[in-house]
Write a protein that holds these residues in place. Structure first.
Motif, PDB file in Angstrom:
ATOM      1  N   TYR A   1      68.965 -15.347 -34.638  1.00 48.64           N
ATOM      2  CA  TYR A   1      67.530 -15.506 -34.877  1.00 48.64           C
ATOM      3  C   TYR A   1      66.799 -15.846 -33.578  1.00 48.64           C
ATOM      4  O   TYR A   1      65.749 -15.272 -33.275  1.00 48.64           O
ATOM      5  N   VAL A   2      67.356 -16.770 -32.809  1.00 49.54           N
ATOM      6  CA  VAL A   2      66.744 -17.139 -31.535  1.00 49.54           C
ATOM      7  C   VAL A   2      66.648 -15.933 -30.611  1.00 49.54           C
ATOM      8  O   VAL A   2      65.608 -15.665 -29.997  1.00 49.54           O
ATOM      9  N   SER A   3      67.727 -15.174 -30.524  1.00 46.33           N
ATOM     10  CA  SER A   3      67.761 -14.011 -29.644  1.00 46.33           C
ATOM     11  C   SER A   3      66.739 -12.953 -30.044  1.00 46.33           C
ATOM     12  O   SER A   3      66.038 -12.386 -29.197  1.00 46.33           O
ATOM     13  N   GLU A   4      66.646 -12.684 -31.359  1.00 49.86           N
ATOM     14  CA  GLU A   4      65.797 -11.594 -31.849  1.00 49.86           C
ATOM     15  C   GLU A   4      64.340 -12.008 -32.045  1.00 49.86           C
ATOM     16  O   GLU A   4      63.430 -11.190 -31.863  1.00 49.86           O
ATOM     17  N   THR A   5      64.103 -13.249 -32.419  1.00 50.01           N
ATOM     18  CA  THR A   5      62.741 -13.687 -32.762  1.00 50.01           C
ATOM     19  C   THR A   5      61.992 -14.267 -31.579  1.00 50.01           C
ATOM     20  O   THR A   5      60.789 -14.094 -31.453  1.00 50.01           O
ATOM     21  N   PHE A   6      62.703 -14.955 -30.686  1.00 48.34           N
ATOM     22  CA  PHE A   6      62.061 -15.594 -29.541  1.00 48.34           C
ATOM     23  C   PHE A   6      62.223 -14.796 -28.253  1.00 48.34           C
ATOM     24  O   PHE A   6      61.519 -15.065 -27.277  1.00 48.34           O
ATOM     25  N   CYS A   7      63.161 -13.842 -28.250  1.00 46.29           N
ATOM     26  CA  CYS A   7      63.387 -12.998 -27.068  1.00 46.29           C
ATOM     27  C   CYS A   7      63.381 -13.827 -25.786  1.00 46.29           C
ATOM     28  O   CYS A   7      62.469 -13.714 -24.952  1.00 46.29           O
ATOM     29  N   PRO A   8      64.391 -14.694 -25.608  1.00 44.03           N
ATOM     30  CA  PRO A   8      64.405 -15.616 -24.462  1.00 44.03           C
ATOM     31  C   PRO A   8      64.288 -14.935 -23.105  1.00 44.03           C
ATOM     32  O   PRO A   8      63.799 -15.555 -22.146  1.00 44.03           O
ATOM     33  N   SER A   9      64.734 -13.688 -22.999  1.00 44.76           N
ATOM     34  CA  SER A   9      64.673 -12.999 -21.705  1.00 44.76           C
ATOM     35  C   SER A   9      63.262 -12.527 -21.367  1.00 44.76           C
ATOM     36  O   SER A   9      62.978 -12.157 -20.224  1.00 44.76           O
ATOM     37  N   PHE A  10      62.378 -12.545 -22.358  1.00 40.46           N
ATOM     38  CA  PHE A  10      60.989 -12.131 -22.143  1.00 40.46           C
ATOM     39  C   PHE A  10      60.231 -13.289 -21.495  1.00 40.46           C
ATOM     40  O   PHE A  10      60.098 -14.358 -22.078  1.00 40.46           O
ATOM     41  N   GLN A  11      59.756 -13.087 -20.277  1.00 41.41           N
ATOM     42  CA  GLN A  11      59.105 -14.158 -19.534  1.00 41.41           C
ATOM     43  C   GLN A  11      57.698 -14.441 -20.087  1.00 41.41           C
ATOM     44  O   GLN A  11      56.852 -13.551 -20.105  1.00 41.41           O
ATOM     45  N   LEU A  12      57.493 -15.677 -20.548  1.00 44.45           N
ATOM     46  CA  LEU A  12      56.216 -16.057 -21.141  1.00 44.45           C
ATOM     47  C   LEU A  12      55.417 -16.938 -20.187  1.00 44.45           C
ATOM     48  O   LEU A  12      55.979 -17.743 -19.443  1.00 44.45           O
ATOM     49  N   PHE A  13      54.091 -16.814 -20.246  1.00 45.08           N
ATOM     50  CA  PHE A  13      53.239 -17.777 -19.568  1.00 45.08           C
ATOM     51  C   PHE A  13      53.372 -19.120 -20.285  1.00 45.08           C
ATOM     52  O   PHE A  13      53.706 -19.194 -21.466  1.00 45.08           O
ATOM     53  N   ASP A  14      53.077 -20.190 -19.573  1.00 47.14           N
ATOM     54  CA  ASP A  14      53.251 -21.528 -20.137  1.00 47.14           C
ATOM     55  C   ASP A  14      52.495 -21.721 -21.444  1.00 47.14           C
ATOM     56  O   ASP A  14      52.959 -22.427 -22.348  1.00 47.14           O
ATOM     57  N   ASP A  15      51.332 -21.108 -21.571  1.00 43.15           N
ATOM     58  CA  ASP A  15      50.521 -21.275 -22.776  1.00 43.15           C
ATOM     59  C   ASP A  15      51.214 -20.742 -24.032  1.00 43.15           C
ATOM     60  O   ASP A  15      50.827 -21.101 -25.147  1.00 43.15           O
ATOM     61  N   PHE A  16      52.221 -19.891 -23.856  1.00 45.34           N
ATOM     62  CA  PHE A  16      52.887 -19.274 -25.009  1.00 45.34           C
ATOM     63  C   PHE A  16      54.276 -19.868 -25.289  1.00 45.34           C
ATOM     64  O   PHE A  16      54.956 -19.424 -26.209  1.00 45.34           O
ATOM     65  N   ARG A  17      54.676 -20.845 -24.516  1.00 47.19           N
ATOM     66  CA  ARG A  17      56.009 -21.425 -24.719  1.00 47.19           C
ATOM     67  C   ARG A  17      56.045 -22.204 -26.028  1.00 47.19           C
ATOM     68  O   ARG A  17      55.179 -23.018 -26.304  1.00 47.19           O
ATOM     69  N   ARG A  18      57.086 -21.945 -26.821  1.00 47.97           N
ATOM     70  CA  ARG A  18      57.149 -22.506 -28.172  1.00 47.97           C
ATOM     71  C   ARG A  18      57.735 -23.917 -28.183  1.00 47.97           C
ATOM     72  O   ARG A  18      58.659 -24.237 -27.426  1.00 47.97           O
ATOM     73  N   LEU A  19      57.194 -24.722 -29.082  1.00 50.04           N
ATOM     74  CA  LEU A  19      57.704 -26.062 -29.357  1.00 50.04           C
ATOM     75  C   LEU A  19      58.081 -26.132 -30.823  1.00 50.04           C
ATOM     76  O   LEU A  19      57.569 -25.362 -31.653  1.00 50.04           O
ATOM     77  N   PHE A  20      58.975 -27.075 -31.149  1.00 54.62           N
ATOM     78  CA  PHE A  20      59.511 -27.153 -32.508  1.00 54.62           C
ATOM     79  C   PHE A  20      59.422 -28.568 -33.046  1.00 54.62           C
ATOM     80  O   PHE A  20      59.930 -29.500 -32.424  1.00 54.62           O
ATOM     81  N   ARG A  21      58.788 -28.719 -34.195  1.00 54.72           N
ATOM     82  CA  ARG A  21      58.809 -29.988 -34.910  1.00 54.72           C
ATOM     83  C   ARG A  21      59.837 -29.860 -36.026  1.00 54.72           C
ATOM     84  O   ARG A  21      59.691 -29.028 -36.927  1.00 54.72           O
ATOM     85  N   ILE A  22      60.871 -30.680 -35.968  1.00 61.18           N
ATOM     86  CA  ILE A  22      61.966 -30.613 -36.941  1.00 61.18           C
ATOM     87  C   ILE A  22      61.886 -31.823 -37.863  1.00 61.18           C
ATOM     88  O   ILE A  22      61.845 -32.963 -37.405  1.00 61.18           O
ATOM     89  N   VAL A  23      61.848 -31.566 -39.161  1.00 65.69           N
ATOM     90  CA  VAL A  23      61.756 -32.622 -40.159  1.00 65.69           C
ATOM     91  C   VAL A  23      62.891 -32.440 -41.164  1.00 65.69           C
ATOM     92  O   VAL A  23      63.102 -31.325 -41.676  1.00 65.69           O
ATOM     93  N   HIS A  24      63.629 -33.490 -41.456  1.00 63.27           N
ATOM     94  CA  HIS A  24      64.682 -33.410 -42.466  1.00 63.27           C
ATOM     95  C   HIS A  24      64.045 -33.074 -43.814  1.00 63.27           C
ATOM     96  O   HIS A  24      63.060 -33.704 -44.214  1.00 63.27           O
TER      97      HIS A  24
END
Length: 217
Positions: free
Chosen positions: A110-133
């Motif tokens: 999922y990370v590989s296909e959905t976030f495409c880590p090799s695709f260089q993003l500008f800082d404004d587009f970098r994703r953050l994650f809020r994880i809640v049990h």
């Protein structure tokens, strides 16, 4: 209740789960409940985590999304919500009702296909994650859908058919507290403790997501 192993989940039909477009937070709320009642998840959802994806600018590109009109399936969401399941002895699984990827997908895939880590993003587009049990989220989350109304009160997007979600303590709306995610709040050091104990869980950076779930037993 007996639970289903990850290998037995490979052919689950996504159409068996409730989905209202553009209401991903409510979709995931109901998804968690169904995974629990169907025996796919542990009692009370102890192996489930609700994950909000956004950033300071509320511009998060995700690929392979059903809402996209592009061949690569990319959408620039203001925020998105998925469920990640971490079962003892199994690899983490991602349940994304808005994705065209297998349902569920392994976290690595999922990370590989959905976030495409090799695709260089500008800082404004970098994703953050809020994880809640999930057990905390199911008790605490509330939405009266005010974020989907115009100033005149009309619906921006058609709401789900079920009643709005009210938290156990009577709160009728706190969606903003979950979907507002800022880089300054990211802290992998305290994440494991906060995820299980805090109403709003913990915020981590994108490159910490797989590491975090590898540490959850």
């Amino acid at each position: 209740m007996a639970t289903t192993s990850a290998s037995e989940q490979s052919n689950i039909d996504v159409s068996h789960f409730h989905h209202t477009p553009f209401y991903c937070e409510e979709n995931v709320y109901l998804l968690c409940k169904k995974l629990i009642t169907s025996g796919i998840a542990e009692t009370e959802g102890s192996d489930l985590f609700v994950v909000f994806i956004s950033n300071d600018k509320k511009q998060t590109p995700l690929w392979h999304q059903k809402a996209s009109n592009r061949a690569d399936g990319v959408v620039l969401w203001d925020y998105h919500v998925v469920c990640i399941q971490r079962r003892r002895g199994d690899h983490p699984l991602v349940w994304d009702l808005d994705s065209t990827l297998p349902f569920p997908s392994s976290l690595g895939s999922y990370v590989s296909e959905t976030f495409c880590p090799s695709f260089q993003l500008f800082d404004d587009f970098r994703r953050l994650f809020r994880i809640v049990h999930a057990p905390v989220f199911l008790r605490s989350f509330a939405s009266d859908r005010r974020h989907m109304r115009d100033p005149d009160g009309s619906w921006i997007k058609k709401p789900p058919p079920h009643e709005p979600i009210v938290a156990e303590d009577g709160t009728v709306h706190n969606l903003d507290e979950y979907m507002n995610i800022y880089a300054a709040d990211a802290n992998i050091t305290s994440a494991k403790d906060f995820v299980f104990t805090q109403k709003h869980g913990a915020v981590i950076q994108e490159n910490q997501l797989e590491e975090f779930f590898s540490q959850i037993s």
